[in-house]
Design a protein around this motif. Structure first.
Motif, PDB file in Angstrom:
ATOM      1  N   ASP A 102       0.841  -1.410  -0.278  1.00 52.09           N
ATOM      2  CA  ASP A 102      -0.086   0.230  -0.063  1.00 52.09           C
ATOM      3  C   ASP A 102       0.509   1.076   0.081  1.00 52.09           C
ATOM      4  O   ASP A 102       2.088   1.460   1.017  1.00 52.09           O
ATOM      5  CB  ASP A 102      -0.675   0.046   1.179  1.00 52.09           C
ATOM      6  N   PHE A 103       1.092   2.376  -0.717  1.00 55.53           N
ATOM      7  CA  PHE A 103       1.023   3.051  -0.728  1.00 55.53           C
ATOM      8  C   PHE A 103       0.708   4.438   0.611  1.00 55.53           C
ATOM      9  O   PHE A 103      -0.475   4.658   0.584  1.00 55.53           O
ATOM     10  CB  PHE A 103       0.779   5.076  -2.104  1.00 55.53           C
ATOM     11  N   SER A 104       1.740   4.337   1.350  1.00 54.74           N
ATOM     12  CA  SER A 104       1.492   5.429   2.182  1.00 54.74           C
ATOM     13  C   SER A 104       1.100   6.749   2.620  1.00 54.74           C
ATOM     14  O   SER A 104      -0.066   7.057   2.892  1.00 54.74           O
ATOM     15  CB  SER A 104       3.169   5.757   3.288  1.00 54.74           C
ATOM     16  N   HIS A 105       1.648   7.464   1.183  1.00 61.24           N
ATOM     17  CA  HIS A 105       0.553   8.071   1.002  1.00 61.24           C
ATOM     18  C   HIS A 105      -0.162   8.219  -0.565  1.00 61.24           C
ATOM     19  O   HIS A 105       1.163   8.012  -1.893  1.00 61.24           O
ATOM     20  CB  HIS A 105       1.987   9.881   0.207  1.00 61.24           C
ATOM     21  N   PRO A 106      -0.698   7.771  -0.827  1.00 64.73           N
ATOM     22  CA  PRO A 106      -1.570   7.882  -2.546  1.00 64.73           C
ATOM     23  C   PRO A 106      -1.193   8.320  -3.142  1.00 64.73           C
ATOM     24  O   PRO A 106      -1.703   9.414  -3.566  1.00 64.73           O
ATOM     25  CB  PRO A 106      -2.859   7.849  -1.545  1.00 64.73           C
ATOM     26  N   PRO A 107      -1.129   7.571  -4.447  1.00 64.13           N
ATOM     27  CA  PRO A 107      -0.800   8.639  -5.440  1.00 64.13           C
ATOM     28  C   PRO A 107      -2.146   9.355  -6.089  1.00 64.13           C
ATOM     29  O   PRO A 107      -1.371  10.738  -6.019  1.00 64.13           O
ATOM     30  CB  PRO A 107      -0.403   7.336  -6.368  1.00 64.13           C
ATOM     31  N   ALA A 108      -3.156   8.953  -5.878  1.00 65.72           N
ATOM     32  CA  ALA A 108      -4.142  10.350  -6.022  1.00 65.72           C
ATOM     33  C   ALA A 108      -4.162  11.152  -5.060  1.00 65.72           C
ATOM     34  O   ALA A 108      -5.025  12.342  -5.684  1.00 65.72           O
ATOM     35  CB  ALA A 108      -5.774   9.237  -5.150  1.00 65.72           C
ATOM     36  N   LEU A 109      -3.377  11.603  -4.434  1.00 66.94           N
ATOM     37  CA  LEU A 109      -3.038  12.433  -3.667  1.00 66.94           C
ATOM     38  C   LEU A 109      -1.856  13.335  -3.143  1.00 66.94           C
ATOM     39  O   LEU A 109      -1.137  13.679  -2.519  1.00 66.94           O
ATOM     40  CB  LEU A 109      -3.675  12.343  -1.668  1.00 66.94           C
ATOM     41  N   GLY A 110      -1.021  12.833  -5.140  1.00 64.15           N
ATOM     42  CA  GLY A 110       0.788  12.906  -4.438  1.00 64.15           C
ATOM     43  C   GLY A 110       1.614  12.994  -4.639  1.00 64.15           C
ATOM     44  O   GLY A 110       2.556  12.561  -4.516  1.00 64.15           O
ATOM     45  N   GLY A 111       1.082  11.276  -3.776  1.00 62.02           N
ATOM     46  CA  GLY A 111       2.515  10.545  -3.487  1.00 62.02           C
ATOM     47  C   GLY A 111       2.970   9.853  -4.948  1.00 62.02           C
ATOM     48  O   GLY A 111       2.398  10.207  -5.467  1.00 62.02           O
ATOM     49  N   ALA A 112       3.834   9.934  -4.288  1.00 63.33           N
ATOM     50  CA  ALA A 112       5.019   9.105  -5.533  1.00 63.33           C
ATOM     51  C   ALA A 112       4.564   7.641  -5.053  1.00 63.33           C
ATOM     52  O   ALA A 112       4.884   6.917  -4.363  1.00 63.33           O
ATOM     53  CB  ALA A 112       6.315   9.622  -5.236  1.00 63.33           C
ATOM     54  N   ASP A 114       6.599   4.658  -5.555  1.00 66.38           N
ATOM     55  CA  ASP A 114       8.560   4.820  -5.460  1.00 66.38           C
ATOM     56  C   ASP A 114       8.565   3.686  -3.857  1.00 66.38           C
ATOM     57  O   ASP A 114       7.427   3.603  -3.237  1.00 66.38           O
ATOM     58  CB  ASP A 114       8.957   6.148  -4.816  1.00 66.38           C
ATOM     59  N   PRO A 115       9.498   3.231  -3.923  1.00 61.60           N
ATOM     60  CA  PRO A 115       9.527   1.754  -2.933  1.00 61.60           C
ATOM     61  C   PRO A 115       9.682   3.029  -1.437  1.00 61.60           C
ATOM     62  O   PRO A 115       9.731   1.926  -0.728  1.00 61.60           O
ATOM     63  CB  PRO A 115      10.612   1.576  -2.918  1.00 61.60           C
ATOM     64  N   ASP A 116      10.352   3.979  -1.111  1.00 57.00           N
ATOM     65  CA  ASP A 116       9.736   4.367   0.428  1.00 57.00           C
ATOM     66  C   ASP A 116       8.920   5.360   0.437  1.00 57.00           C
ATOM     67  O   ASP A 116       8.250   5.547   1.442  1.00 57.00           O
ATOM     68  CB  ASP A 116      11.407   5.942   0.044  1.00 57.00           C
ATOM     69  N   ASN A 117       8.075   4.751  -0.455  1.00 51.96           N
ATOM     70  CA  ASN A 117       6.141   4.972  -0.009  1.00 51.96           C
ATOM     71  C   ASN A 117       5.397   4.193  -0.129  1.00 51.96           C
ATOM     72  O   ASN A 117       4.861   4.356  -0.121  1.00 51.96           O
ATOM     73  CB  ASN A 117       5.781   6.344  -1.422  1.00 51.96           C
ATOM     74  N   VAL A 118       5.840   3.028   0.136  1.00 49.03           N
ATOM     75  CA  VAL A 118       5.199   1.869   0.739  1.00 49.03           C
ATOM     76  C   VAL A 118       4.982   1.078   1.709  1.00 49.03           C
ATOM     77  O   VAL A 118       6.183   1.454   2.490  1.00 49.03           O
ATOM     78  CB  VAL A 118       6.278   0.654  -0.665  1.00 49.03           C
ATOM     79  N   ASP A 119       4.139   0.554   2.434  1.00 45.97           N
ATOM     80  CA  ASP A 119       4.569  -0.366   3.480  1.00 45.97           C
ATOM     81  C   ASP A 119       2.948  -1.638   3.431  1.00 45.97           C
ATOM     82  O   ASP A 119       3.154  -1.187   1.771  1.00 45.97           O
ATOM     83  CB  ASP A 119       3.911  -0.108   4.705  1.00 45.97           C
ATOM     84  N   VAL A 120       3.662  -1.975   4.232  1.00 48.28           N
ATOM     85  CA  VAL A 120       2.011  -3.385   3.665  1.00 48.28           C
ATOM     86  C   VAL A 120       0.412  -3.138   4.862  1.00 48.28           C
ATOM     87  O   VAL A 120       0.683  -2.562   5.673  1.00 48.28           O
ATOM     88  CB  VAL A 120       2.000  -5.037   4.079  1.00 48.28           C
ATOM     89  N   ILE A 121      -0.262  -3.558   4.016  1.00 52.43           N
ATOM     90  CA  ILE A 121      -1.213  -3.766   4.560  1.00 52.43           C
ATOM     91  C   ILE A 121      -2.455  -4.925   4.268  1.00 52.43           C
ATOM     92  O   ILE A 121      -2.187  -4.639   3.718  1.00 52.43           O
ATOM     93  CB  ILE A 121      -1.853  -1.739   4.130  1.00 52.43           C
ATOM     94  N   ASP A 122      -3.256  -4.644   5.095  1.00 45.67           N
ATOM     95  CA  ASP A 122      -3.835  -6.134   5.340  1.00 45.67           C
ATOM     96  C   ASP A 122      -5.229  -6.042   3.958  1.00 45.67           C
ATOM     97  O   ASP A 122      -5.543  -5.180   3.705  1.00 45.67           O
ATOM     98  CB  ASP A 122      -5.240  -5.815   6.485  1.00 45.67           C
ATOM     99  N   PHE A 123      -5.310  -6.560   3.220  1.00 45.27           N
ATOM    100  CA  PHE A 123      -6.179  -6.535   1.903  1.00 45.27           C
ATOM    101  C   PHE A 123      -7.560  -6.223   2.145  1.00 45.27           C
ATOM    102  O   PHE A 123      -7.474  -4.800   0.872  1.00 45.27           O
ATOM    103  CB  PHE A 123      -6.304  -8.270   1.192  1.00 45.27           C
ATOM    104  N   VAL A 124      -7.942  -6.769   3.283  1.00 49.53           N
ATOM    105  CA  VAL A 124      -9.615  -6.109   3.111  1.00 49.53           C
ATOM    106  C   VAL A 124      -9.652  -4.321   3.460  1.00 49.53           C
ATOM    107  O   VAL A 124      -9.786  -3.712   2.446  1.00 49.53           O
ATOM    108  CB  VAL A 124     -10.358  -6.938   3.966  1.00 49.53           C
TER     109      VAL A 124
END
Length: 160
Positions: A102-112, A114-124
Protein backbone atom coordinates in the motif's frame (compact mmCIF):
# COMPACT_ATOMS: atom_id res chain seq x y z
CA UNK A 1 8.24 -13.98 -5.80
CA UNK A 2 4.65 -14.64 -6.80
CA UNK A 3 3.10 -11.42 -8.20
CA UNK A 4 -0.57 -12.33 -7.70
CA UNK A 5 -2.63 -13.50 -4.73
CA UNK A 6 -5.95 -15.17 -4.24
CA UNK A 7 -8.25 -14.58 -1.30
CA UNK A 8 -11.42 -16.26 -0.04
CA UNK A 9 -14.71 -14.86 -1.40
CA UNK A 10 -15.55 -13.16 1.91
CA UNK A 11 -12.22 -11.28 1.92
CA UNK A 12 -12.80 -10.08 -1.65
CA UNK A 13 -16.35 -9.04 -0.68
CA UNK A 14 -15.10 -7.00 2.27
CA UNK A 15 -12.38 -5.37 0.20
CA UNK A 16 -14.79 -4.47 -2.60
CA UNK A 17 -17.58 -3.19 -0.35
CA UNK A 18 -16.54 0.45 -0.85
CA UNK A 19 -16.14 0.04 -4.62
CA UNK A 20 -19.79 -0.65 -5.52
CA UNK A 21 -20.07 2.84 -7.05
CA UNK A 22 -17.73 1.80 -9.87
CA UNK A 23 -19.97 -0.89 -11.38
CA UNK A 24 -18.97 -4.27 -9.98
CA UNK A 25 -22.33 -6.00 -10.46
CA UNK A 26 -22.04 -9.24 -12.47
CA UNK A 27 -18.28 -9.39 -11.85
CA UNK A 28 -16.46 -12.01 -9.77
CA UNK A 29 -12.92 -11.57 -8.40
CA UNK A 30 -10.37 -14.01 -9.76
CA UNK A 31 -7.20 -12.76 -8.07
CA UNK A 32 -5.35 -9.64 -6.95
CA UNK A 33 -1.99 -8.05 -7.54
CA UNK A 34 0.34 -7.54 -4.60
CA UNK A 35 -0.83 -3.90 -4.64
CA UNK A 36 -4.50 -4.83 -4.26
CA UNK A 37 -5.55 -4.31 -7.88
CA UNK A 38 -8.23 -6.90 -8.64
CA UNK A 39 -8.83 -8.94 -11.78
CA UNK A 40 -12.53 -9.78 -12.16
CA UNK A 41 -14.40 -12.12 -14.47
CA UNK A 42 -17.45 -10.47 -15.94
CA UNK A 43 -19.60 -9.78 -18.96
CA UNK A 44 -17.49 -9.73 -22.10
CA UNK A 45 -14.24 -10.83 -20.48
CA UNK A 46 -11.92 -9.88 -17.68
CA UNK A 47 -12.00 -6.53 -15.91
CA UNK A 48 -9.17 -4.79 -14.09
CA UNK A 49 -9.91 -2.75 -10.97
CA UNK A 50 -6.98 -0.36 -10.66
CA UNK A 51 -7.14 0.53 -6.97
CA UNK A 52 -4.25 2.97 -7.30
CA UNK A 53 -5.83 4.93 -10.15
CA UNK A 54 -9.46 4.36 -9.16
CA UNK A 55 -10.65 2.90 -12.47
CA UNK A 56 -12.42 -0.24 -13.69
CA UNK A 57 -11.83 -1.34 -17.27
CA UNK A 58 -12.54 -4.41 -19.35
CA UNK A 59 -9.06 -5.28 -20.59
CA UNK A 60 -9.12 -8.88 -21.83
CA UNK A 61 -11.56 -11.20 -23.59
CA UNK A 62 -10.65 -14.21 -21.42
CA UNK A 63 -8.61 -15.45 -18.46
CA UNK A 64 -6.22 -17.00 -20.99
CA UNK A 65 -5.59 -13.55 -22.47
CA UNK A 66 -4.88 -12.14 -18.99
CA UNK A 67 -2.42 -14.94 -18.30
CA UNK A 68 -0.70 -14.39 -21.63
CA UNK A 69 -0.24 -10.67 -20.93
CA UNK A 70 0.84 -11.18 -17.32
CA UNK A 71 3.48 -13.62 -18.55
CA UNK A 72 5.25 -10.77 -20.37
CA UNK A 73 7.66 -8.32 -18.79
CA UNK A 74 5.53 -5.40 -20.01
CA UNK A 75 2.33 -6.88 -18.57
CA UNK A 76 3.98 -7.63 -15.24
CA UNK A 77 5.26 -4.09 -15.00
CA UNK A 78 2.01 -2.42 -16.08
CA UNK A 79 -0.47 -4.46 -14.03
CA UNK A 80 1.66 -5.92 -11.22
CA UNK A 81 4.40 -3.32 -10.53
CA UNK A 82 7.00 -6.08 -10.98
CA UNK A 83 10.05 -3.81 -10.74
CA UNK A 84 8.77 -2.04 -7.65
CA UNK A 85 7.82 -5.36 -6.08
CA UNK A 86 11.31 -6.76 -6.71
CA UNK A 87 12.88 -3.71 -5.06
CA UNK A 88 10.58 -4.00 -2.05
CA UNK A 89 11.46 -7.69 -1.67
CA UNK A 90 15.16 -6.81 -1.95
CA UNK A 91 14.64 -4.38 0.94
CA UNK A 92 12.92 -7.11 2.97
CA UNK A 93 9.39 -5.72 2.73
CA UNK A 94 7.08 -8.60 1.86
CA UNK A 95 3.34 -8.80 2.54
CA UNK A 96 2.08 -11.62 4.76
CA UNK A 97 -0.65 -13.97 3.50
CA UNK A 98 -3.53 -11.57 4.24
CA UNK A 99 -1.64 -8.40 3.28
CA UNK A 100 -0.82 -6.39 0.16
CA UNK A 101 1.46 -3.46 -0.52
CA UNK A 102 0.00 0.00 0.00
CA UNK A 103 1.22 3.51 -0.72
CA UNK A 104 1.64 5.43 2.55
CA UNK A 105 0.83 8.67 0.70
CA UNK A 106 -1.65 7.62 -2.01
CA UNK A 107 -0.70 8.59 -5.57
CA UNK A 108 -4.27 9.95 -5.96
CA UNK A 109 -3.26 12.55 -3.36
CA UNK A 110 0.14 13.30 -4.90
CA UNK A 111 2.20 10.47 -3.41
CA UNK A 112 5.06 8.98 -5.39
CA UNK A 113 5.09 5.50 -6.87
CA UNK A 114 8.37 4.82 -5.15
CA UNK A 115 9.63 2.13 -2.77
CA UNK A 116 10.11 4.70 -0.01
CA UNK A 117 6.34 5.37 -0.14
CA UNK A 118 5.24 1.74 0.26
CA UNK A 119 4.26 -0.29 3.31
CA UNK A 120 2.06 -3.34 3.85
CA UNK A 121 -1.58 -3.40 4.92
CA UNK A 122 -4.35 -5.92 5.40
CA UNK A 123 -5.88 -6.64 1.97
CA UNK A 124 -9.48 -5.91 3.00
CA UNK A 125 -8.57 -2.71 4.84
CA UNK A 126 -6.28 -1.35 2.13
CA UNK A 127 -8.59 -1.98 -0.83
CA UNK A 128 -11.61 -0.75 1.10
CA UNK A 129 -9.87 2.50 2.09
CA UNK A 130 -8.78 3.02 -1.53
CA UNK A 131 -12.39 2.63 -2.66
CA UNK A 132 -13.59 5.18 -0.11
CA UNK A 133 -10.85 7.60 -1.17
CA UNK A 134 -11.58 7.35 -4.89
CA UNK A 135 -15.34 7.57 -4.31
CA UNK A 136 -14.90 10.86 -2.46
CA UNK A 137 -12.31 12.26 -4.88
CA UNK A 138 -14.50 11.66 -7.93
CA UNK A 139 -17.18 13.93 -6.43
CA UNK A 140 -14.81 16.89 -6.03
CA UNK A 141 -14.38 19.57 -8.69
CA UNK A 142 -11.13 19.44 -10.68
CA UNK A 143 -8.35 21.30 -8.91
CA UNK A 144 -9.82 21.02 -5.40
CA UNK A 145 -7.05 21.37 -2.83
CA UNK A 146 -6.98 18.43 -0.41
CA UNK A 147 -5.88 19.37 3.10
CA UNK A 148 -5.72 15.83 4.41
CA UNK A 149 -7.62 12.69 5.22
CA UNK A 150 -8.96 11.48 8.52
CA UNK A 151 -11.20 8.78 9.89
CA UNK A 152 -14.57 9.40 11.48
CA UNK A 153 -16.32 6.42 13.04
CA UNK A 154 -14.20 4.05 10.95
CA UNK A 155 -14.88 5.79 7.62
CA UNK A 156 -12.36 7.74 5.57
CA UNK A 157 -13.05 11.46 5.27
CA UNK A 158 -11.28 13.63 2.68
CA UNK A 159 -10.73 17.11 4.12
CA UNK A 160 -10.73 19.91 1.54
Amino acid sequence: MQLIKTFPADRFAGALDSWQWIGLEDKTPAYASLFGDIFLRGPGGVWWLDTVGGTLQRRWPSMEAVSAELNTAEGQERYLFAGLTAELARRGLTPAAEQVYDFSHPPALGGAIDPDNVDVIDFVVGVNIAGQLHDQLRALPEGTQIRGVSFDDGRLVVDY
